[in-house]
Design an enzyme around this catalytic site. Structure first.
Site, mmCIF file in Angstrom:
data_model
loop_
_atom_site.group_PDB
_atom_site.id
_atom_site.type_symbol
_atom_site.label_atom_id
_atom_site.label_comp_id
_atom_site.label_asym_id
_atom_site.label_seq_id
_atom_site.Cartn_x
_atom_site.Cartn_y
_atom_site.Cartn_z
ATOM 1 N N TRP A 1 0.839 -1.207 0.000
ATOM 2 C CA TRP A 1 0.000 0.000 0.000
ATOM 3 C C TRP A 1 0.873 1.257 0.000
ATOM 4 O O TRP A 1 0.408 2.356 -0.272
ATOM 5 C CB TRP A 1 -0.952 0.029 1.210
ATOM 6 C CG TRP A 1 -0.301 0.315 2.543
ATOM 7 C CD1 TRP A 1 0.740 -0.354 3.111
ATOM 8 C CD2 TRP A 1 -0.644 1.358 3.467
ATOM 9 N NE1 TRP A 1 1.060 0.182 4.340
ATOM 10 C CE2 TRP A 1 0.225 1.241 4.593
ATOM 11 C CE3 TRP A 1 -1.593 2.371 3.482
ATOM 12 C CZ2 TRP A 1 0.167 2.107 5.690
ATOM 13 C CZ3 TRP A 1 -1.647 3.225 4.579
ATOM 14 C CH2 TRP A 1 -0.780 3.090 5.665
ATOM 15 N N ASP A 2 2.158 1.108 0.280
ATOM 16 C CA ASP A 2 3.103 2.215 0.290
ATOM 17 C C ASP A 2 3.001 3.050 -0.986
ATOM 18 O O ASP A 2 3.115 4.273 -0.968
ATOM 19 C CB ASP A 2 4.557 1.708 0.382
ATOM 20 C CG ASP A 2 4.805 0.782 1.548
ATOM 21 O OD1 ASP A 2 3.867 0.093 1.969
ATOM 22 O OD2 ASP A 2 5.950 0.725 2.033
ATOM 23 N N GLU B 1 0.902 -1.931 13.096
ATOM 24 C CA GLU B 1 0.982 -3.393 13.158
ATOM 25 C C GLU B 1 1.362 -3.903 14.544
ATOM 26 O O GLU B 1 1.549 -5.101 14.726
ATOM 27 C CB GLU B 1 1.967 -3.897 12.099
ATOM 28 C CG GLU B 1 1.464 -3.664 10.680
ATOM 29 C CD GLU B 1 2.465 -4.063 9.613
ATOM 30 O OE1 GLU B 1 3.665 -4.196 9.930
ATOM 31 O OE2 GLU B 1 2.043 -4.238 8.458
ATOM 32 N N LYS C 1 3.356 1.652 16.275
ATOM 33 C CA LYS C 1 4.463 1.526 15.327
ATOM 34 C C LYS C 1 4.522 2.708 14.368
ATOM 35 O O LYS C 1 5.593 3.234 14.067
ATOM 36 C CB LYS C 1 4.286 0.230 14.541
ATOM 37 C CG LYS C 1 5.360 -0.050 13.527
ATOM 38 C CD LYS C 1 5.070 -1.340 12.769
ATOM 39 C CE LYS C 1 6.178 -1.670 11.793
ATOM 40 N NZ LYS C 1 5.844 -2.792 10.917
ATOM 41 N N GLN C 2 3.358 3.100 13.864
ATOM 42 C CA GLN C 2 3.334 4.151 12.832
ATOM 43 C C GLN C 2 1.970 4.830 12.848
ATOM 44 O O GLN C 2 1.038 4.310 13.460
ATOM 45 C CB GLN C 2 3.598 3.538 11.465
ATOM 46 C CG GLN C 2 2.495 2.627 10.962
ATOM 47 C CD GLN C 2 2.978 1.657 9.898
ATOM 48 O OE1 GLN C 2 3.431 0.570 10.200
ATOM 49 N NE2 GLN C 2 2.858 2.058 8.641
HETATM 50 C C1 BGC Z 1 4.800 -1.274 7.615
HETATM 51 C C2 BGC Z 1 3.761 -1.347 6.520
HETATM 52 C C3 BGC Z 1 4.460 -1.240 5.189
HETATM 53 C C4 BGC Z 1 5.586 -2.263 5.060
HETATM 54 C C5 BGC Z 1 6.397 -2.076 3.803
HETATM 55 C C6 BGC Z 1 5.855 -2.348 7.406
HETATM 56 O O1 BGC Z 1 6.838 -2.264 8.392
HETATM 57 O O2 BGC Z 1 4.199 -1.463 8.878
HETATM 58 O O3 BGC Z 1 2.829 -0.304 6.661
HETATM 59 O O4 BGC Z 1 3.541 -1.426 4.168
HETATM 60 O O5 BGC Z 1 6.460 -2.139 6.159
HETATM 61 O O6 BGC Z 1 6.995 -0.814 3.783
#
Ligand code: BGC
Length: 767
Positions: A357-358, A487, A599-600
């Site tokens: 999804w990035d 996550e 995490k984000q």
């Molecule tokens: C992130 C995801 C991301 C993936 C690839 C993961 O660590 O939590 O949001 O899509 O990395 O960049």
């Protein structure tokens, strides 16, 4: 965090030979040109710690899934970008002894990534155990003009002896992926052509039948004179080499020019690969290293003209942003709509080179503003092409209708296999819908909606409709068992972001239907028939938009990340001992899941996407609550926080987060750069300058800027393309200067006031 690389505006410089940093430097100094890429491995033999990596875009392998306990719905395979033929190799023997920096005494070592001109250079002196000292310098690049071509200039000068150099350029296809699930090799040999002129190697993947061919040709110049010494050839399984012995004189430079072509069956017929490889190689060889390099410099000057960001007064920030822009431009060029942007680009194996999804959530805005419109359009079409697979994916998980796009994919099929991500991290569907909105909002290209957009939106909406259920107790629709962008929580109920982006998708789909009905009635009729959209279905969608449940904390005035979040033990990141971080390397997963740490961006991701629906105070309350609980252990995190902080006028926070995002890999913040760089998040870095400090937004077809100068910068400028115009926006302490570098005039709003910028004119707005 440490600053290992030397600061410079246009270069990333490694000084001194530090084997323990080698893999980090290999990632950082990677090269790519959209068609292929490689880590900054050494040309000569190296027996020390290294991750060899040479990758061809779109060439992947379906590695058999490996899990602890199989769950129905898991994909059978995990697609992986393939480590392919090492074509840079040149073995050197000095009076019979192999040059190997792991075994020699190394002096004056430098490895430099030149971002302006897109080449890698290295130099060092090595004293071998036989006492011979050589001075070596090398330069190589992957052509931006001829994407199948790479070229190397490798020079050796005997420092304290005259003697024999044995030079062996080679192509080695006997390579592995470090992350191979069952320690298998993925390539089979098809054909080796060993010749004293052009040698080549054709390989094919053990599954999927991708074919690649690498071919090489070289020249050796001794003391300024091209030599024609006897060349021998040698072959082994998946390997071909040439060898030349050269009488080298003390103080006189011996230069090897090695040219290589790398072609694949994605672009050429399999049976013709060896011929094609020879053809393109011959053309490049005839032009010669210096001409190829001059063309490279010119091509990159064009790229920089459209995408450079100049920061005055802060070399750390300047190097950071250019590094990010450089990596993005060398990873994806937008010419091939079958390709996408892997989270690590061409810099490592992690994340398998697959699409996440990035791309939609982070990369689209960068390519929208710095490249031709068709580049972002191609990224959207990529998902349209995968629609049938996304529908299959939803069926596989038991949905009667709709499409669930994969979290990780190469060809449209899901290939991630952790239940909490594969089955639950469904918010990705929302980002894919949001990208369509973003593209249309930015470009004004509404034709996309009828042509491709609605088909994707309708199927995603159908998925959301089936994924929510009505809770009679709440009298609302709810969504259970999801993982949000954060996550560090799994299987939660009513993740605010997921509920919100689902509703937003439904609303936008309904809006697009109304638009098409009114503006493209013929096309809408076709789509209505094809997709079988009816009033009952759209009424249901609308009902969900009006009656969705959103968790909130009234007292704090915030949206809750998920139900029950406030029952967690509330600790701030500032209270965590330094040695506990990063949590994902120091804590058990169980401890992470039970903690309140994020995490984000999660709620904040939603406020970032949908800021137009919320007032500043709402965004501020949520920011002030969530940011201190966020560990930013995804590279995608700091940029969103930086942009929101800019919007809220929290300039110091915005700058702190900017430095973290822009130098994430350069300074190895999350201690994982040796696996590769965080390429997709680099687009977020760009956004933190342009949307953050520049305050750029597109509202109703008009560009708005609301800039400020962060940190101790004197000024900064950035370029944006918008609807046929190319603008340079320069923000200084005294004024904002907008230069229109095109013939297309347009009206822009600066700090809320409209201004006309005529073609090729400059607009100066004093503070
Ligand atoms: C992130 C995801 C991301 C993936 C690839 C993961 O660590 O939590 O949001 O899509 O990395 O960049």
């Amino acid at each position: 965090m440490k600053q290992y690389f030397k600061l410079d505006e246009w270069r990333v410089i490694e000084e001194g030979f530090n084997p323990e940093e080698n893999k980090v430097a290999e990632s950082i100094c990677s090269l790519g040109n959209g068609h292929m890429g490689q880590r900054a491995n050494f040309e000569e033999n190296y027996s020390g710690d290294s991750l060899q990596g040479s990758y061809m875009a779109g060439v992947y392998y379906p590695d058999k899934t490996r899990v602890g306990w199989w769950k129905n719905g898991y994909p059978e395979y995990f697609a992986k970008v393939l480590n392919s033929t090492n074509w840079i190799g040149i073995d050197i023997k000095v009076n019979g002894e192999t040059l190997d920096l792991a075994k020699a005494t190394v002096k004056n070592f430098t490895r430099i990534l030149n971002m302006k001109e897109a080449y890698l250079e290295r130099s060092f002196n090595a004293v071998l155990s036989n006492g011979n000292e050589v001075k070596v310098s090398s330069k190589r690049f992957l052509s931006a003009v001829y994407p199948e071509i790479g070229a190397i200039k490798y020079s050796i000068t005997p420092v304290n002896f005259s003697g024999e150099l044995t030079i062996t350029p080679y192509l080695d296809g006997d390579v592995k992926n470090q992350d191979s699930n069952y320690d298998e090799k993925f390539w089979d040999e098809v054909q080796i052509n060993a010749s004293t002129d052009i040698s080549s190697l054709v390989l094919k993947t053990k599954k999927l039948d991708f074919h690649i061919c690498s071919a090489m040709k070289f020249d050796i110049v001794n003391g300024g004179v091209k030599i024609n010494s006897a060349v021998t050839t040698d072959t082994k399984e998946k390997f071909v080499s040439n060898t030349v012995n050269v009488k080298a004189e003390q103080g006189k430079e011996v230069v090897i020019y090695k040219y290589a072509s790398n072609v694949t069956s994605r672009n050429h017929a399999k049976e013709e690969l060896a011929t094609k490889a020879s053809e393109v190689l011959t053309k490049a060889y005839n032009e010669g290293f210096d001409t190829l390099l001059a063309k490279q410099v010119e091509a990159w000057a064009e790229k920089w003209k459209e995408s450079d960001i100049v920061i005055e007064g802060d070399v750390e920030a300047q190097q950071g942003i250019r590094f990010n822009i450089f990596q993005l431009n060398q990873t994806y060029t937008g010419e091939d709509e079958r390709l996408n942007i892997g989270p690590k680009g061409f810099t490592g194996e992690k994340y398998g080179g697959s699409t996440y999804w990035d791309t939609e959530a982070y990369c689209i805005p960068f390519y929208l503003a710095t490249a031709d419109q068709k580049v972002a359009r191609n990224l959207l079409i990529y998902r349209h092409k995968h629609l049938e697979k996304a529908k299959e994916n939803a069926r596989k998980l038991g949905f009667k209708k709709g499409a669930l796009y994969p979290m990780v994919t190469m060809n449209g099929e899901e290939c991630h296999n952790e239940w909490e991500i594969t089955f639950e991290e469904i918010h990705r569907n929302g980002a894919i819908a949001y990208a369509i909105y973003n593209y249309v909002n930015y470009t004004g290209d509404k034709s996309y909606l009828g042509e491709y957009g609605l088909e994707v939106l309708a199927e995603i909406s159908r998925f959301w409709k089936e994924r929510v259920h009505y809770s009679p107790r709440k009298g609302k629709y709810v969504m259970h068992g999801v993982t949000g962008p954060n996550e560090y929580e799994n299987n939660v109920n009513n993740n605010w972001y997921t509920n919100r982006i689902a509703v937003w998708t439904l609303e936008y789909t309904l809006e697009v239907i109304d638009y098409l009905k009114a503006n493209e009635p013929e096309r809408y009729k076709e789509l209505e028939a094809k997709l079988q959209i009816n009033a009952e279905e759209t009424a249901k969608w609308r009902d969900i938009t009006l009656n969705m449940f959103y968790p909130v904390d009234e007292e704090l005035g915030i949206f809750l990340q998920q139900e029950g979040y406030m029952d967690k033990e509330q600790i701030l990141v500032s209270e965590l001992p330094e040695e506990d971080r990063p949590l994902n390397q120091k804590w058990s997963w169980d401890r992470i899941l039970r903690s309140c740490f994020i995490k984000q961006a999660d709620v904040l991701q939603g406020l970032f996407f949908l800021e137009h629906s919320y007032d500043d105070e709402t965004i501020r309350r949520n920011f002030n609550f969530y940011e201190p609980r966020t560990v930013h252990e995804s590279s995608l995190s700091p940029c969103v926080h930086s942009i929101l902080a800019s919007k809220l006028g929290m300039q110091d926070k915005a700058y702190e987060m900017y430095l973290r995002t822009s130098r994430l890999d350069l300074d190895n913040y999350n201690n994982d750069t040796e696996d590769g760089c965080h390429t997709t998040s680099m687009a977020g870095t760009w956004m933190s300058v342009v949307q953050g400090f520049g305050g750029m937004r597109v509202k109703e077809g008009k560009l708005h800027f609301n800039p400020f100068i962060p940190g101790h910068w004197n000024s900064f400028s950035f370029k944006v393309m918008f609807r046929g115009a190319l603008l340079k926006v320069n923000v200084t302490k005294e004024n904002v200067v907008i230069t229109n570098e095109s013939n297309v005039e347009l009206t822009v709003a600066v700090n809320g006031k409209d201004h006309l910028v005529k073609g090729n004119e400059e607009l100066i707005i004093n503070n």
